[in-house]
Scaffold this motif. Structure first.
Motif, PDB file in Angstrom:
ATOM      1  N   ALA A 385       0.927  -1.162   0.081  1.00 15.74           N
ATOM      2  CA  ALA A 385      -0.064  -0.214   0.032  1.00 15.74           C
ATOM      3  C   ALA A 385       0.961   1.473   0.057  1.00 15.74           C
ATOM      4  CB  ALA A 385      -0.944   0.055   1.328  1.00 15.74           C
ATOM      5  N   PRO A 386       1.396   1.604  -1.245  1.00 13.78           N
ATOM      6  CA  PRO A 386       2.302   3.029  -1.109  1.00 13.78           C
ATOM      7  C   PRO A 386       1.757   4.119  -0.768  1.00 13.78           C
ATOM      8  CG  PRO A 386       2.291   1.586  -3.447  1.00 13.78           C
ATOM      9  CD  PRO A 386       1.326   0.999  -2.595  1.00 13.78           C
ATOM     10  N   GLY A 387       2.404   4.838  -0.222  1.00  8.58           N
ATOM     11  CA  GLY A 387       2.075   6.148   0.516  1.00  8.58           C
ATOM     12  C   GLY A 387       1.978   7.277  -0.710  1.00  8.58           C
ATOM     13  N   GLU A 388       1.952   8.793  -0.343  1.00  7.25           N
ATOM     14  CA  GLU A 388       1.835   9.441  -1.383  1.00  7.25           C
ATOM     15  C   GLU A 388       3.120   9.512  -2.374  1.00  7.25           C
ATOM     16  OE1 GLU A 388       1.422  14.435  -1.436  1.00  7.25           O
ATOM     17  OE2 GLU A 388       0.983  13.312   0.533  1.00  7.25           O
ATOM     18  N   ILE A 389       4.482   9.466  -1.666  1.00  8.21           N
ATOM     19  CA  ILE A 389       5.516   9.315  -2.157  1.00  8.21           C
ATOM     20  C   ILE A 389       6.005   7.867  -2.694  1.00  8.21           C
ATOM     21  CG2 ILE A 389       8.054   9.661  -2.146  1.00  8.21           C
ATOM     22  CD1 ILE A 389       7.519  11.665   0.383  1.00  8.21           C
ATOM     23  N   ARG A 390       5.965   7.717  -3.953  1.00  4.85           N
ATOM     24  CA  ARG A 390       6.469   6.425  -4.608  1.00  4.85           C
ATOM     25  C   ARG A 390       7.752   6.160  -5.257  1.00  4.85           C
ATOM     26  NH1 ARG A 390       0.587   4.327  -7.055  1.00  4.85           N
ATOM     27  NH2 ARG A 390      -0.796   5.335  -5.410  1.00  4.85           N
ATOM     28  N   ALA A 391       8.216   5.045  -5.520  1.00  4.66           N
ATOM     29  CA  ALA A 391       9.352   4.689  -6.268  1.00  4.66           C
ATOM     30  C   ALA A 391       9.240   5.671  -7.552  1.00  4.66           C
ATOM     31  CB  ALA A 391       9.525   3.089  -6.205  1.00  4.66           C
ATOM     32  N   GLY A 392      10.187   6.150  -7.946  1.00  4.32           N
ATOM     33  CA  GLY A 392      10.164   6.970  -9.263  1.00  4.32           C
ATOM     34  C   GLY A 392       9.659   8.289  -8.908  1.00  4.32           C
ATOM     35  N   ASP A 393       9.191   8.762  -7.998  1.00  4.64           N
ATOM     36  CA  ASP A 393       8.847  10.348  -7.423  1.00  4.64           C
ATOM     37  C   ASP A 393      10.231  11.198  -7.337  1.00  4.64           C
ATOM     38  OD1 ASP A 393       6.378   9.424  -8.202  1.00  4.64           O
ATOM     39  OD2 ASP A 393       5.699   9.767  -6.122  1.00  4.64           O
ATOM     40  N   ARG A 394      10.062  12.385  -7.569  1.00 11.23           N
ATOM     41  CA  ARG A 394      11.029  13.174  -6.957  1.00 11.23           C
ATOM     42  C   ARG A 394      10.755  13.333  -5.396  1.00 11.23           C
ATOM     43  NH1 ARG A 394       8.858  17.706  -5.455  1.00 11.23           N
ATOM     44  NH2 ARG A 394      10.367  19.308  -4.625  1.00 11.23           N
ATOM     45  N   MET A 395      11.920  13.200  -4.657  1.00  9.13           N
ATOM     46  CA  MET A 395      11.601  13.132  -3.108  1.00  9.13           C
ATOM     47  C   MET A 395      11.446  14.670  -3.064  1.00  9.13           C
ATOM     48  SD  MET A 395      11.762  12.198  -0.160  1.00  9.13           S
ATOM     49  CE  MET A 395      11.934  10.328  -0.130  1.00  9.13           C
ATOM     50  N   PRO A 396      10.196  14.974  -2.184  1.00  6.61           N
ATOM     51  CA  PRO A 396       9.965  16.489  -1.854  1.00  6.61           C
ATOM     52  C   PRO A 396      11.182  16.877  -0.860  1.00  6.61           C
ATOM     53  CG  PRO A 396       8.351  15.065  -0.877  1.00  6.61           C
ATOM     54  CD  PRO A 396       9.322  14.181  -1.852  1.00  6.61           C
ATOM     55  N   ASP A 397      11.183  18.121  -0.668  1.00  7.00           N
ATOM     56  CA  ASP A 397      11.984  18.891   0.242  1.00  7.00           C
ATOM     57  C   ASP A 397      11.276  19.191   1.418  1.00  7.00           C
ATOM     58  OD1 ASP A 397      14.238  20.335   1.362  1.00  7.00           O
ATOM     59  OD2 ASP A 397      13.832  22.105   0.168  1.00  7.00           O
ATOM     60  N   LEU A 398      11.381  18.026   2.210  1.00  9.88           N
ATOM     61  CA  LEU A 398      10.549  17.876   3.577  1.00  9.88           C
ATOM     62  C   LEU A 398      11.588  18.419   4.649  1.00  9.88           C
ATOM     63  CD1 LEU A 398       9.152  14.380   3.167  1.00  9.88           C
ATOM     64  CD2 LEU A 398       7.976  16.721   2.609  1.00  9.88           C
ATOM     65  N   THR A 399      11.032  18.739   5.628  1.00  8.82           N
ATOM     66  CA  THR A 399      11.766  18.892   7.006  1.00  8.82           C
ATOM     67  C   THR A 399      11.776  17.809   7.972  1.00  8.82           C
ATOM     68  OG1 THR A 399      11.613  21.244   6.787  1.00  8.82           O
ATOM     69  CG2 THR A 399      12.247  20.575   9.128  1.00  8.82           C
ATOM     70  N   VAL A 400      12.679  17.232   7.949  1.00 10.54           N
ATOM     71  CA  VAL A 400      12.518  15.889   8.950  1.00 10.54           C
ATOM     72  C   VAL A 400      13.430  16.029  10.170  1.00 10.54           C
ATOM     73  CG1 VAL A 400      13.395  13.460   9.000  1.00 10.54           C
ATOM     74  CG2 VAL A 400      12.248  14.578   6.786  1.00 10.54           C
ATOM     75  N   ASP A 401      12.899  16.054  11.437  1.00 10.59           N
ATOM     76  CA  ASP A 401      13.645  16.238  12.672  1.00 10.59           C
ATOM     77  C   ASP A 401      14.283  17.460  12.811  1.00 10.59           C
ATOM     78  OD1 ASP A 401      12.894  13.669  13.530  1.00 10.59           O
ATOM     79  OD2 ASP A 401      14.668  12.588  12.502  1.00 10.59           O
TER      80      ASP A 401
END
Length: 451
Positions: A385-401
């Motif tokens: 059950a893939p989420g919003e970001i899938r293999a092949g997508d551009r990784m968005p510029d998120l803020t993590v920790d």
């Protein structure tokens, strides 16, 4: 080893944004590459002046973002003129909200192409890359081990791979007998020039609609970071534009179509003419030679996609050549360049043509943040059950920790990113190669692609 021939790992033909960006990326991967340009200098003119958000992200990774930001500015609002009076505003691009599509960039950034190229050249030389002018390719030979390029002057060059980034009239593409399939987008030719105009407000992108039947529009866009305007004027099919490529010619066009006097045009720094067309190379690879940029796809300028799609070509091919030449990946990795880039180039050609014909707007698709490689053989999605970001997508510029993700991803390496909805292996060009609920299966993927 042959003697009397210059040796390099990758020969890049063409020192436009495509070739220079590729040279930078290869230098980051430790690849010995030589960029050659047929002219004696970098190509002049503002030409492709708009950098889309995805290209800005690429430029940040390549280490030129600060210079690009300092050299340019946002696009001005259009001002429509009628009979010498301001008749209303026109917004060329649909606005995006801050953070939309996971990017810090919300719209195109204007940098004249000549300045863009200067910045890329400086970065290439900073990284120790090589650039040679006055090198016109006259022939290409290849065998199982490499490519030999011959030039009108100077010694031949022997390379393990070559990349044709020498524009829509690519000499390398023609030497390889690779055809281009396309169409004329608009039969009416365009005059484009970089001009100095006295007394014209630089707050607006000035648009002068056709004054009568058979006439064409004229637009004057202030070029950010300069004192110039980019002039674009449309003419009826069959018009000979050569006499208009002079100061007197441009003055006549401006005086005929605007409220400005001919003498208001004080200088023409560069001028050219063309007929908008769209074309796609039948293939992006022939043996050890690859096509990139305008050599592979020619766009109408209306959508602002040509230069940007070209830089994406370079960014896709650079890390793959680096991995193969560095012995980290099988040669078959290079097959994925055409697999990934040709469908995207075709989609952008369709968008550019639709925008030119007023069948589409300059909206989210023009920002190129949503382009993906989900159908690529390099993209492996293992989650049921893939989420919003899938293999092949551009990784968005998120803020993590509390840390900006792109700060972690910057550089020419693969990176593992763990988020609430999965584990992602991010390619050097910022796209997700592998996605899973856990790290199970990750090492097998790494071994397959040399990550």
């Amino acid at each position: 080893m042959r003697t009397g021939i210059r040796q390099t790992d990758v020969l890049i033909v063409g020192a436009g944004p495509t070739g220079l960006a590729l040279g930078i990326d290869l230098a980051r991967h430790g690849v010995d590459a030589l960029v050659v340009e047929r002219g004696g200098t970098l190509t002049p003119g503002s030409r492709g002046k708009g950098l889309q958000p995805r290209t800005m992200e690429v430029y940040e990774d390549l280490g030129v973002l600060d210079e690009i930001l300092a050299a340019g500015g946002p696009y001005p609002v259009g001002m429509i003129w009628q009979d010498g009076r301001q008749a209303g505003e026109h917004r060329m691009f649909d606005p995006a909200e801050d953070g939309e599509e996971g990017s810090r960039f919300t719209g195109p950034w204007m940098v004249p192409q000549w300045r863009n190229q200067e910045i890329l050249r400086a970065r290439l030389e900073q990284l120790g890359g090589s650039l040679s002018f006055g090198r016109e390719v006259t022939g290409i030979e290849q065998d199982a081990d490499g490519v030999t390029a011959h030039f009108a002057t100077g010694e031949p060059v022997r390379a393990r791979y070559a990349v044709a980034a020498d524009g829509g009239r690519s000499a390398v593409r023609r030497a390889l007998n690779i055809g281009m399939t396309g169409e004329t987008v608009d039969p009416d030719p365009l005059l484009v020039a970089d001009v100095r105009i006295a007394g014209l407000e630089r707050t607006w992108w000035h648009v002068f609609p056709p004054a009568g039947e058979g006439a064409g529009f004229l637009a004057l866009c202030p070029l950010a970071g300069t004192e110039d305007f980019q002039l674009v004027a449309q003419f009826p099919d069959g018009t000979d534009l050569e006499p208009l490529l002079t100061l007197d010619g441009v003055r006549k066009v401006v005086a005929d179509r605007t409220h400005l006097a001919a003498e208001a045009v004080t200088e023409v720094g560069w001028s050219s003419n063309f007929r908008p067309r769209a074309a796609l190379a039948d293939r992006f690879r022939e043996g050890r030679v690859f096509l990139a940029g305008d050599a592979a796809h020619v766009h109408s300028p209306a959508g602002g996609q040509g230069l940007n799609t070209s830089v994406q070509d370079a960014y896709n091919l650079g890390w793959k050549l680096g991995a193969v030449l560095g012995g980290r990946a099988p040669e078959s990795l290079l097959d994925t360049y055409e697999e990934e880039r040709r469908p995207n180039a075709a989609a952008m050609l369709g968008l550019s043509t639709a925008i030119h014909r007023d069948e589409a707007r300059r909206g989210a698709k023009t920002r190129q943040l949503g382009l993906n490689y989900r159908e690529s053989s390099l993209s492996e999605e293992t989650r049921p059950a893939p989420g919003e970001i899938r293999a092949g997508d551009r990784m968005p510029d998120l803020t993590v920790d509390g840390v900006r993700l792109f700060d972690r991803l910057r550089g020419p390496e693969w990176a593992v990113v763990e988020l609430e909805d999965g584990v992602f292996l991010v390619r050097p060009d910022g796209y997700v190669g592998w996605a899973g609920d856990s790290t199970e299966g990750l090492e097998g993927y790494r071994a397959r692609v040399g990550a």
